[in-house]
Scaffold this active site. Structure first.
Site, PDB file in Angstrom:
ATOM      1  N   LYS A  22     -10.351   1.183  22.441  1.00 41.76           N
ATOM      2  CA  LYS A  22     -11.091   2.432  22.607  1.00 41.76           C
ATOM      3  C   LYS A  22     -11.150   3.205  21.300  1.00 41.76           C
ATOM      4  O   LYS A  22     -12.208   3.720  20.902  1.00 41.76           O
ATOM      5  CB  LYS A  22     -10.412   3.301  23.675  1.00 41.76           C
ATOM      6  CG  LYS A  22     -11.063   4.669  23.856  1.00 41.76           C
ATOM      7  CD  LYS A  22     -10.168   5.644  24.601  1.00 41.76           C
ATOM      8  CE  LYS A  22      -9.075   6.179  23.712  1.00 41.76           C
ATOM      9  NZ  LYS A  22      -8.773   7.610  23.899  1.00 41.76           N
ATOM     10  N   ASN A  23     -10.020   3.276  20.591  1.00 42.63           N
ATOM     11  CA  ASN A  23      -9.954   4.072  19.364  1.00 42.63           C
ATOM     12  C   ASN A  23     -10.744   3.458  18.223  1.00 42.63           C
ATOM     13  O   ASN A  23     -10.973   4.104  17.194  1.00 42.63           O
ATOM     14  CB  ASN A  23      -8.497   4.283  18.942  1.00 42.63           C
ATOM     15  CG  ASN A  23      -7.760   5.225  19.879  1.00 42.63           C
ATOM     16  OD1 ASN A  23      -8.377   5.982  20.624  1.00 42.63           O
ATOM     17  ND2 ASN A  23      -6.442   5.165  19.868  1.00 42.63           N
ATOM     18  N   ARG A  96     -11.817  14.537  22.240  1.00 39.70           N
ATOM     19  CA  ARG A  96     -11.645  14.969  20.866  1.00 39.70           C
ATOM     20  C   ARG A  96     -12.440  14.119  19.870  1.00 39.70           C
ATOM     21  O   ARG A  96     -12.926  14.608  18.859  1.00 39.70           O
ATOM     22  CB  ARG A  96     -10.165  14.930  20.523  1.00 39.70           C
ATOM     23  CG  ARG A  96      -9.914  15.369  19.115  1.00 39.70           C
ATOM     24  CD  ARG A  96      -8.476  15.651  18.824  1.00 39.70           C
ATOM     25  NE  ARG A  96      -8.440  16.250  17.501  1.00 39.70           N
ATOM     26  CZ  ARG A  96      -8.649  17.523  17.258  1.00 39.70           C
ATOM     27  NH1 ARG A  96      -8.898  18.338  18.252  1.00 39.70           N
ATOM     28  NH2 ARG A  96      -8.632  18.002  16.042  1.00 39.70           N
ATOM     29  N   CYS A 120      -6.936  15.458  24.967  1.00 42.56           N
ATOM     30  CA  CYS A 120      -5.606  15.593  25.568  1.00 42.56           C
ATOM     31  C   CYS A 120      -4.895  16.838  25.048  1.00 42.56           C
ATOM     32  O   CYS A 120      -5.038  17.219  23.889  1.00 42.56           O
ATOM     33  CB  CYS A 120      -4.752  14.368  25.243  1.00 42.56           C
ATOM     34  SG  CYS A 120      -5.117  12.934  26.257  1.00 42.56           S
ATOM     35  N   ARG A 125      -3.950  19.579  16.697  1.00 40.40           N
ATOM     36  CA  ARG A 125      -4.785  18.592  16.012  1.00 40.40           C
ATOM     37  C   ARG A 125      -6.045  19.236  15.406  1.00 40.40           C
ATOM     38  O   ARG A 125      -7.170  18.969  15.806  1.00 40.40           O
ATOM     39  CB  ARG A 125      -5.174  17.466  16.976  1.00 40.40           C
ATOM     40  CG  ARG A 125      -3.980  16.725  17.509  1.00 40.40           C
ATOM     41  CD  ARG A 125      -4.344  15.406  18.116  1.00 40.40           C
ATOM     42  NE  ARG A 125      -4.976  15.557  19.414  1.00 40.40           N
ATOM     43  CZ  ARG A 125      -5.333  14.536  20.178  1.00 40.40           C
ATOM     44  NH1 ARG A 125      -5.134  13.304  19.757  1.00 40.40           N
ATOM     45  NH2 ARG A 125      -5.897  14.722  21.337  1.00 40.40           N
ATOM     46  N   ASP A 311       0.968   6.706  19.955  1.00 35.03           N
ATOM     47  CA  ASP A 311       0.334   6.407  21.235  1.00 35.03           C
ATOM     48  C   ASP A 311       1.161   5.451  22.100  1.00 35.03           C
ATOM     49  O   ASP A 311       0.762   5.143  23.227  1.00 35.03           O
ATOM     50  CB  ASP A 311      -1.067   5.813  21.016  1.00 35.03           C
ATOM     51  CG  ASP A 311      -2.105   6.890  20.746  1.00 35.03           C
ATOM     52  OD1 ASP A 311      -1.788   8.087  20.889  1.00 35.03           O
ATOM     53  OD2 ASP A 311      -3.244   6.535  20.397  1.00 35.03           O
ATOM     54  N   ILE A 333       4.264  12.933  14.832  1.00 41.88           N
ATOM     55  CA  ILE A 333       2.821  13.046  14.650  1.00 41.88           C
ATOM     56  C   ILE A 333       2.248  14.266  15.370  1.00 41.88           C
ATOM     57  O   ILE A 333       1.540  15.086  14.776  1.00 41.88           O
ATOM     58  CB  ILE A 333       2.102  11.772  15.140  1.00 41.88           C
ATOM     59  CG1 ILE A 333       2.745  10.522  14.523  1.00 41.88           C
ATOM     60  CG2 ILE A 333       0.614  11.840  14.818  1.00 41.88           C
ATOM     61  CD1 ILE A 333       2.658  10.442  13.022  1.00 41.88           C
ATOM     62  N   ARG A 403      -9.511   7.265  30.986  1.00 41.32           N
ATOM     63  CA  ARG A 403      -9.998   7.503  29.629  1.00 41.32           C
ATOM     64  C   ARG A 403      -9.619   6.372  28.681  1.00 41.32           C
ATOM     65  O   ARG A 403     -10.305   6.162  27.679  1.00 41.32           O
ATOM     66  CB  ARG A 403      -9.444   8.819  29.074  1.00 41.32           C
ATOM     67  CG  ARG A 403      -9.999  10.074  29.712  1.00 41.32           C
ATOM     68  CD  ARG A 403      -9.517  11.326  28.985  1.00 41.32           C
ATOM     69  NE  ARG A 403      -9.691  11.162  27.548  1.00 41.32           N
ATOM     70  CZ  ARG A 403      -8.744  11.378  26.640  1.00 41.32           C
ATOM     71  NH1 ARG A 403      -7.551  11.763  27.015  1.00 41.32           N
ATOM     72  NH2 ARG A 403      -8.993  11.208  25.362  1.00 41.32           N
TER      73      ARG A 403
END
Length: 428
Positions: A22-23, A96, A120, A125, A311, A333, A403
């Site tokens: 997905k990313n 995002r 999220c 961020r 993640d 992070i 998601r």
């Protein structure tokens, strides 16, 4: 609102095909704004975030066509007729990654109006690195009424040296895409090194971009006048792979992860091997199982790639809840990314949070309970806990899972898990 019911106690055995990341897919879809040619992406996961990006790009005028061949989805995007350079709040607030349209729109179309993003609730961020980087390429950007108003100088963006004060995946992606059409050379220093960024760069090169330094923190981009279409396969989802590896380990099972290789999740493999998990390369991927019975507590600190990914922090914490001994998990992070802790405590876990660190002491067993997902990765950590807990676990707010995890219930059920999705209003 749908829920997921899990009856724990079953070891996972079988194989799981890892979906496209997905990313990686989200920025790859945004590349369609950089060209009037067609961009075809293979192995695109069927996820809510992909749908959100599809709707956002359609808002700009991109034509999106989806085809299914077996279990693999291909998405073809044509940005030949961009009709609107506004990314509205109603779409951007859902995800995002929507901010990734900013760089391509300004680079090719000279202007953009993009809502400040949502996603999220795991920290602020901020988008300041995106803004400052584009300003260094000559863009004029104003913030007002919850939107970023961006305009390129007359003649387009101009190459520059951008030194990120801290590593940012999203800012690296936005600037990388924008720089491909900027005049002259752009250098991105202290750039993020995630495999998804390398995947994006490979796709851009396939479109005619000139990029050097792939896989390093120093990217050099020589701008070109135009980009053309291409066909590109999305890299495998290393977060999904790590999640299912931990699910196999927590249930004392044996699962073959199809389509992923060791180098993609090397840091995760190294950490899990310390905890007593073994990985075996196969012709199709990686086989995962416990090495010698019990899991062992290990300390983990999240770091930018190639370190242990943030993640997978929640999933690692779930794994450690039943390991022998104690483990310290430190999140460097994102702030506010321990929201899964109260839910794991409801299931009998022993966890104490001290600022950015959580001390996890392994317990003999977890017990099923009603729990609530708070964000994408937290939700799947509760699924993992449910797989090993005694009794039934009911997970609420499963839209978070939609998601980021394609066919999660089906993939786990095929490996023997007692798991089902309950439609809104269904009896438990």
């Amino acid at each position: 609102m749908d829920r997921i019911r899990i009856r724990g106690g079953k070891s996972l055995k079988g194989e799981i095909r890892i979906s496209g990341a997905k990313n990686a897919a989200l920025p790859l879809m945004a590349t369609s704004l950089l060209t009037d040619g067609e961009v075809r992406l293979d192995s695109v996961p069927d996820l809510a975030d992909i749908t959100t990006m599809t709707n956002l790009l359609a808002q700009h005028g991109v034509e999106v066509t989806t085809k299914l061949a077996g279990k693999e989805r291909s998405v073809t995007l044509s940005g030949a007729n961009i009709t609107d350079t506004t990314a509205p709040y109603d779409l951007v607030r859902k995800m995002r990654a929507s901010v990734l349209v900013l760089g391509p729109l300004v680079a090719r179309h000279g202007q953009a109006k993009v809502s400040l993003p949502g996603g999220c609730a795991i920290g602020t961020r901020p988008v300041d690195l995106h803004i400052k980087g584009l300003q260094q390429l000559g863009a004029e950007i104003d913030l007002r009424e919850g939107y970023m108003y961006a305009r390129a100088p007359q003649g387009g963006l101009i190459g520059a040296e951008v030194n990120f004060p801290k590593v940012s995946v999203g800012a690296t992606e936005n600037l990388l895409m924008a720089a491909t059409l900027a005049k002259g050379e752009t250098q991105l220093i202290n750039a993020a090194r995630e495999p998804e960024i390398t995947d994006l760069a490979k796709c851009l090169i396939g479109m005619g971009a000139e990029i050097e330094g792939l896989g390093t923190d120093h990217l050099r981009i020589r701008g070109v006048e135009r980009l053309h279409g291409t066909t590109h396969k999305v890299v495998a989802d290393r977060i999904e792979a790590g999640t299912y590896a931990m699910a196999a380990a927590i249930t004392n099972g044996e699962v073959e992860l199809i389509g992923v290789h060791h180098e993609l999740i090397a840091a995760v493999c190294a950490t899990l091997q310390q905890a007593g998990v073994q990985f075996t390369e196969t012709p199709r991927g990686l086989k995962v199982s416990r090495a010698n019975g019990d899991l062992l507590g290990v300390d983990v600190m999240t770091e930018p790639f190639p370190g242990f990914p943030t993640d997978l922090q929640a999933q690692m914490m779930a794994l450690m809840t039943t390991a022998q001994g104690a483990s310290m998990i430190t999140e460097t992070i994102f702030e506010n990314r321990f929201m899964h802790v109260p839910e794991l405590l409801r299931m009998g876990a022993s966890i104490n949070v001290h600022g950015a660190s959580a001390m996890v002491r392994g317990v003999k067993r977890l017990t099923g309970a009603p729990v609530m997902a708070t964000d994408l990765r937290a939700s799947v950590s509760l699924v993992m806990a449910g797989l090993v807990a005694e009794g039934d676990t009911i997970l609420n707010r499963v839209y978070h899972l939609d998601r980021g995890y394609e066919r999660l219930v089906q993939k786990l059920a095929a490996c023997g898990a007692e798991i089902e999705r309950l439609a809104d209003g269904a009896a438990e």
